[in-house]
Design an enzyme around this catalytic site. Structure first.
Site, PDB file in Angstrom:
ATOM      1  N   HIS A  89       8.548   7.063 -27.700  1.00  0.00           N
ATOM      2  CA  HIS A  89       7.565   7.975 -27.112  1.00  0.00           C
ATOM      3  C   HIS A  89       7.841   9.428 -27.528  1.00  0.00           C
ATOM      4  CE1 HIS A  89       4.863   9.768 -24.181  1.00  0.00           C
ATOM      5  NE2 HIS A  89       5.863  10.512 -23.758  1.00  0.00           N
ATOM      6  N   ARG A  97       0.812  -1.242   0.000  1.00  0.00           N
ATOM      7  CA  ARG A  97       0.000   0.000   0.000  1.00  0.00           C
ATOM      8  C   ARG A  97       0.835   1.277   0.000  1.00  0.00           C
ATOM      9  NH1 ARG A  97      -3.670  -2.666   3.794  1.00  0.00           N
ATOM     10  NH2 ARG A  97      -5.287  -3.631   2.541  1.00  0.00           N
ATOM     11  N   HIS A 129       0.662  14.915 -26.904  1.00  0.00           N
ATOM     12  CA  HIS A 129       0.586  13.552 -26.381  1.00  0.00           C
ATOM     13  C   HIS A 129      -0.674  12.807 -26.809  1.00  0.00           C
ATOM     14  CE1 HIS A 129       3.967  14.855 -24.037  1.00  0.00           C
ATOM     15  NE2 HIS A 129       4.051  13.721 -23.371  1.00  0.00           N
ATOM     16  N   GLU A 181      10.532  16.330 -25.319  1.00  0.00           N
ATOM     17  CA  GLU A 181       9.877  16.643 -24.029  1.00  0.00           C
ATOM     18  C   GLU A 181      10.571  17.823 -23.328  1.00  0.00           C
ATOM     19  OE1 GLU A 181       7.044  15.367 -23.312  1.00  0.00           O
ATOM     20  OE2 GLU A 181       7.026  13.177 -23.130  1.00  0.00           O
ATOM     21  N   LYS A 229       3.873  11.086 -11.535  1.00  0.00           N
ATOM     22  CA  LYS A 229       2.988  10.225 -12.338  1.00  0.00           C
ATOM     23  C   LYS A 229       3.675   8.878 -12.520  1.00  0.00           C
ATOM     24  CE  LYS A 229       0.260  13.385 -15.135  1.00  0.00           C
ATOM     25  NZ  LYS A 229      -0.009  13.827 -16.515  1.00  0.00           N
ATOM     26  N   LYS A 283       8.728  22.398 -14.534  1.00  0.00           N
ATOM     27  CA  LYS A 283       7.796  21.325 -14.163  1.00  0.00           C
ATOM     28  C   LYS A 283       7.453  21.400 -12.675  1.00  0.00           C
ATOM     29  CE  LYS A 283       6.256  16.720 -14.699  1.00  0.00           C
ATOM     30  NZ  LYS A 283       6.346  15.420 -15.334  1.00  0.00           N
ATOM     31  N   ASN A 330       0.889  17.850 -21.624  1.00  0.00           N
ATOM     32  CA  ASN A 330       0.561  16.789 -22.581  1.00  0.00           C
ATOM     33  C   ASN A 330       0.457  17.306 -24.008  1.00  0.00           C
ATOM     34  OD1 ASN A 330       0.408  14.791 -20.590  1.00  0.00           O
ATOM     35  ND2 ASN A 330      -1.622  15.498 -20.010  1.00  0.00           N
ATOM     36  N   ARG A 371      -1.636  21.511 -15.464  1.00  0.00           N
ATOM     37  CA  ARG A 371      -0.691  20.412 -15.676  1.00  0.00           C
ATOM     38  C   ARG A 371      -0.984  19.676 -16.994  1.00  0.00           C
ATOM     39  NH1 ARG A 371       1.832  15.889 -11.498  1.00  0.00           N
ATOM     40  NH2 ARG A 371       3.069  14.851 -13.107  1.00  0.00           N
ATOM     41  N   GLU A 408      -3.426  17.349 -11.852  1.00  0.00           N
ATOM     42  CA  GLU A 408      -3.854  17.683 -13.212  1.00  0.00           C
ATOM     43  C   GLU A 408      -5.329  18.086 -13.293  1.00  0.00           C
ATOM     44  OE1 GLU A 408      -1.783  15.474 -16.361  1.00  0.00           O
ATOM     45  OE2 GLU A 408      -3.693  15.449 -17.399  1.00  0.00           O
ATOM     46  N   HIS A 465       0.211   9.476 -28.281  1.00  0.00           N
ATOM     47  CA  HIS A 465      -0.161   8.189 -27.672  1.00  0.00           C
ATOM     48  C   HIS A 465      -0.905   7.316 -28.673  1.00  0.00           C
ATOM     49  CE1 HIS A 465       0.100   9.687 -23.211  1.00  0.00           C
ATOM     50  NE2 HIS A 465       1.274   9.493 -23.758  1.00  0.00           N
TER      51      HIS A 465
HETATM   52  P1  NAD Z   1      13.219   4.221 -21.741  1.00  0.00           P
HETATM   53  O1  NAD Z   1      13.084   4.222 -20.287  1.00  0.00           O
HETATM   54  O2  NAD Z   1      12.713   3.069 -22.515  1.00  0.00           O
HETATM   55  O3  NAD Z   1      14.760   4.437 -22.091  1.00  0.00           O
HETATM   56  C1  NAD Z   1      15.151   4.459 -23.446  1.00  0.00           C
HETATM   57  C2  NAD Z   1      16.257   3.454 -23.739  1.00  0.00           C
HETATM   58  O4  NAD Z   1      17.484   3.988 -23.286  1.00  0.00           O
HETATM   59  C3  NAD Z   1      16.104   2.098 -23.059  1.00  0.00           C
HETATM   60  O5  NAD Z   1      16.502   1.104 -23.975  1.00  0.00           O
HETATM   61  C4  NAD Z   1      17.106   2.159 -21.894  1.00  0.00           C
HETATM   62  O6  NAD Z   1      17.612   0.894 -21.568  1.00  0.00           O
HETATM   63  C5  NAD Z   1      18.177   3.043 -22.479  1.00  0.00           C
HETATM   64  N1  NAD Z   1      18.927   3.842 -21.507  1.00  0.00           N
HETATM   65  C6  NAD Z   1      18.446   4.478 -20.422  1.00  0.00           C
HETATM   66  N2  NAD Z   1      19.408   5.247 -19.886  1.00  0.00           N
HETATM   67  C7  NAD Z   1      20.521   5.059 -20.619  1.00  0.00           C
HETATM   68  C8  NAD Z   1      21.824   5.596 -20.574  1.00  0.00           C
HETATM   69  N3  NAD Z   1      22.171   6.524 -19.681  1.00  0.00           N
HETATM   70  N4  NAD Z   1      22.721   5.183 -21.503  1.00  0.00           N
HETATM   71  C9  NAD Z   1      22.365   4.287 -22.465  1.00  0.00           C
HETATM   72  N5  NAD Z   1      21.143   3.764 -22.587  1.00  0.00           N
HETATM   73  C10 NAD Z   1      20.221   4.158 -21.668  1.00  0.00           C
HETATM   74  O7  NAD Z   1      12.519   5.493 -22.411  1.00  0.00           O
HETATM   75  P2  NAD Z   1      12.353   7.025 -21.971  1.00  0.00           P
HETATM   76  O8  NAD Z   1      12.308   7.763 -23.245  1.00  0.00           O
HETATM   77  O9  NAD Z   1      13.308   7.426 -20.921  1.00  0.00           O
HETATM   78  O10 NAD Z   1      10.913   7.032 -21.277  1.00  0.00           O
HETATM   79  C11 NAD Z   1       9.744   6.819 -22.018  1.00  0.00           C
HETATM   80  C12 NAD Z   1       8.618   6.494 -21.071  1.00  0.00           C
HETATM   81  O11 NAD Z   1       8.423   7.600 -20.188  1.00  0.00           O
HETATM   82  C13 NAD Z   1       7.296   6.259 -21.757  1.00  0.00           C
HETATM   83  O12 NAD Z   1       6.711   5.100 -21.249  1.00  0.00           O
HETATM   84  C14 NAD Z   1       6.467   7.454 -21.374  1.00  0.00           C
HETATM   85  O13 NAD Z   1       5.086   7.172 -21.312  1.00  0.00           O
HETATM   86  C15 NAD Z   1       7.027   7.787 -20.023  1.00  0.00           C
HETATM   87  N6  NAD Z   1       6.800   9.165 -19.586  1.00  0.00           N
HETATM   88  C16 NAD Z   1       6.323   9.350 -18.327  1.00  0.00           C
HETATM   89  C17 NAD Z   1       6.125  10.610 -17.855  1.00  0.00           C
HETATM   90  C18 NAD Z   1       5.662  10.833 -16.437  1.00  0.00           C
HETATM   91  O14 NAD Z   1       5.359  11.974 -16.086  1.00  0.00           O
HETATM   92  N7  NAD Z   1       5.614   9.802 -15.613  1.00  0.00           N
HETATM   93  C19 NAD Z   1       6.433  11.720 -18.656  1.00  0.00           C
HETATM   94  C20 NAD Z   1       6.914  11.495 -19.942  1.00  0.00           C
HETATM   95  C21 NAD Z   1       7.095  10.200 -20.395  1.00  0.00           C
HETATM   96  N1  GLY Z   2       4.467  14.299 -18.348  1.00  0.00           N
HETATM   97  C1  GLY Z   2       3.254  14.943 -18.021  1.00  0.00           C
HETATM   98  C2  GLY Z   2       3.066  15.187 -16.565  1.00  0.00           C
HETATM   99  O1  GLY Z   2       3.900  14.854 -15.758  1.00  0.00           O
HETATM  100  O2  GLY Z   2       2.077  15.721 -16.189  1.00  0.00           O
END
Ligand code: NAD
Ligand code: GLY
Length: 384
Positions: free
Chosen positions: A280, A135, A262, A199, A157, A241, A259, A255, A251, A266
């Site tokens: 992404h 939890r 997005h 982003e 998030k 941010k 997006n 906030r 949001e 998406h």
């Molecule tokens: P990811 O986490 O898949 O990383 C991209 C690739 O880079 C992976 O293959 C990873 O193994 C590799 N990698 C990571 N760090 C590395 C480094 N320092 N050196 C070499 N390789 C490395 O992708 P991402 O682009 O970081 O994240 C995308 C995700 O984030 C999506 O699922 C998206 O929905 C999410 N997201 C979430 C929020 C939020 O607010 N929570 C905001 C934006 C995006």
């Molecule tokens: N990436 C969008 C948010 O954090 O609200």
């Protein structure tokens, strides 16, 4: 770029800190080079006497898990580590379930801290585990991609994807600390850096034209590897941010502007199967250009501003249109896109809500977009 209270050159400082002000749940985002190797001492106040459960992916484990574990060991912090395959597919029920079972089987108590070492995939998955295991457990983010450092590691998030869409299962669960190690970006492939850049530049596009102008001048050097520029951009993004999250954590309003691009993005990710075909950030880049085009079509935005956005994305090698090679032969039709967009979390009482723009730095949430008009617009965008 607008000055913020943290505007000194990060490259000449060991690190800088942005505070996310959320009352008793406030936390620091520390930005600097070499923070993974310093994680133990930086976590000592929070983690001494507790167990740290590190979650990472196989690629990041090969690069940074050793340094992180050494640092935790030196600080006398008990820890164990779990890895998942790299890539969006790890934000799934299946991986969530298996990982939760492995962590529970290894034994975990309420005093445990979940530490996410990796990009947005690891951060979202580990954060959701932290929100749900027993939890709710304390959670620390150690983002290693540009995308995670400028966006996903800050703001709480967390979540996983389902067949119906991205991030449809999740929770708001703020980290206790974020350590953004700028040096980790040096091993990140260029394609991933560019995806993260989509982003980064969005903070300029939604509310800060000066930052967009700064991005136009500096993006190429930033992507090539200039550490000072990377640090400056990450710090500025985190500052922007943090301000938005402090004012609208759940949001209810502004906030949602984060997006931008997005809703379209998406839908494209879903159509391309959430994989390597379209990252992404690449989907967000195409979605942002579509959002600006739609804003022009609806007479909200001057056409030359939309052209300026597309020209900048193209100059740094981001896809800008529905005919991008990343989409290959999987070019979706307008009906498929609208069906996907219908499951977006921003929608209200079944009506489509989209982030549009009155110009660069002037994003707003548009309500009641007519779906027939949108279908016609997307049909023309697909055919263009
Ligand atoms: P990811 O986490 O898949 O990383 C991209 C690739 O880079 C992976 O293959 C990873 O193994 C590799 N990698 C990571 N760090 C590395 C480094 N320092 N050196 C070499 N390789 C490395 O992708 P991402 O682009 O970081 O994240 C995308 C995700 O984030 C999506 O699922 C998206 O929905 C999410 N997201 C979430 C929020 C939020 O607010 N929570 C905001 C934006 C995006
Ligand atoms: N990436 C969008 C948010 O954090 O609200």
């Amino acid at each position: 770029m607008n000055e913020d209270p943290h505007s000194a050159d990060t490259a000449n400082h060991p690190s800088q800190t942005v505070r996310v002000e959320l009352g008793p749940r406030s936390y620091d985002v520390v930005i600097g080079a070499g923070l993974i190797a310093e994680a133990g001492e930086r976590l000592a106040a929070l983690a001494t006497g507790r167990t740290v459960t590190v979650i990472t992916d196989e690629t990041v484990a090969g690069l940074y898990l050793g340094a992180l574990e050494d640092s935790l060991r030196r600080a006398g912090i008990a820890h164990r580590s779990f890895t998942v395959p790299p890539g969006e597919a790890s934000k799934s029920f299946d991986v969530y379930e298996k990982l939760a079972e492995r962590i529970l089987a290894a034994g975990i108590g309420r005093e445990s801290i979940i530490l996410a070492l990796g990009g947005g995939v690891v951060g979202d998955l580990a954060g959701f585990l932290a929100a749900t295991l027993l939890r709710g457990l304390d959670f620390v983010q150690l983002p290693t991609t540009l995308l995670a450092q400028v966006d996903s590691a800050v703001g709480g998030k967390t979540g996983i994807d389902t067949r119906q869409g991205k991030n449809l299962i999740g929770a708001f669960h703020q980290p206790r600390l974020v350590l953004a190690d700028i040096a980790a970006l040096e091993t990140l492939p260029q394609r991933e850096l560019r995806a993260g850049y989509a982003e980064t530049v969005k903070y300029g596009l939604i509310g800060d034209e000066n930052f967009f102008t700064w991005c136009e001048a500096n993006a190429l050097s930033l992507l090539k590897g200039e550490r000072a520029l990377r640090a400056q951009a990450v710090r500025h993004a985190c500052y922007a941010k943090a301000k938005i999250v402090a004012e609208d954590e759940r949001e209810a309003g502004q906030r949602a502007l984060l997006n931008l691009g997005h809703t379209f993005g998406h839908a494209l990710e879903a159509e391309t199967g959430y994989g390597e075909a379209l990252l992404h950030g690449e989907a967000v880049a195409i979605g942002t250009c579509i959002a600006f085009d739609l804003s022009v079509e609806l007479d909200f935005c001057p056409a030359d501003e939309a052209s300026r956005v597309r020209a900048h994305f193209a100059a740094i090698g981001l896809p800008t249109a529905l005919d991008a090679p990343q989409l290959g032969r999987r070019l979706p039709g307008p009906d498929a896109l609208i069906d996907r967009m219908a499951s977006d979390k921003k929608n209200k009482l079944g009506a489509l809500r989209l982030v549009l723009a009155r110009g660069i730095g002037k994003a707003f949430l548009a309500e009641d977009i007519d779906s027939e008009f949108l279908r016609d617009f997307l049909g023309r965008a697909v055919a263009a």
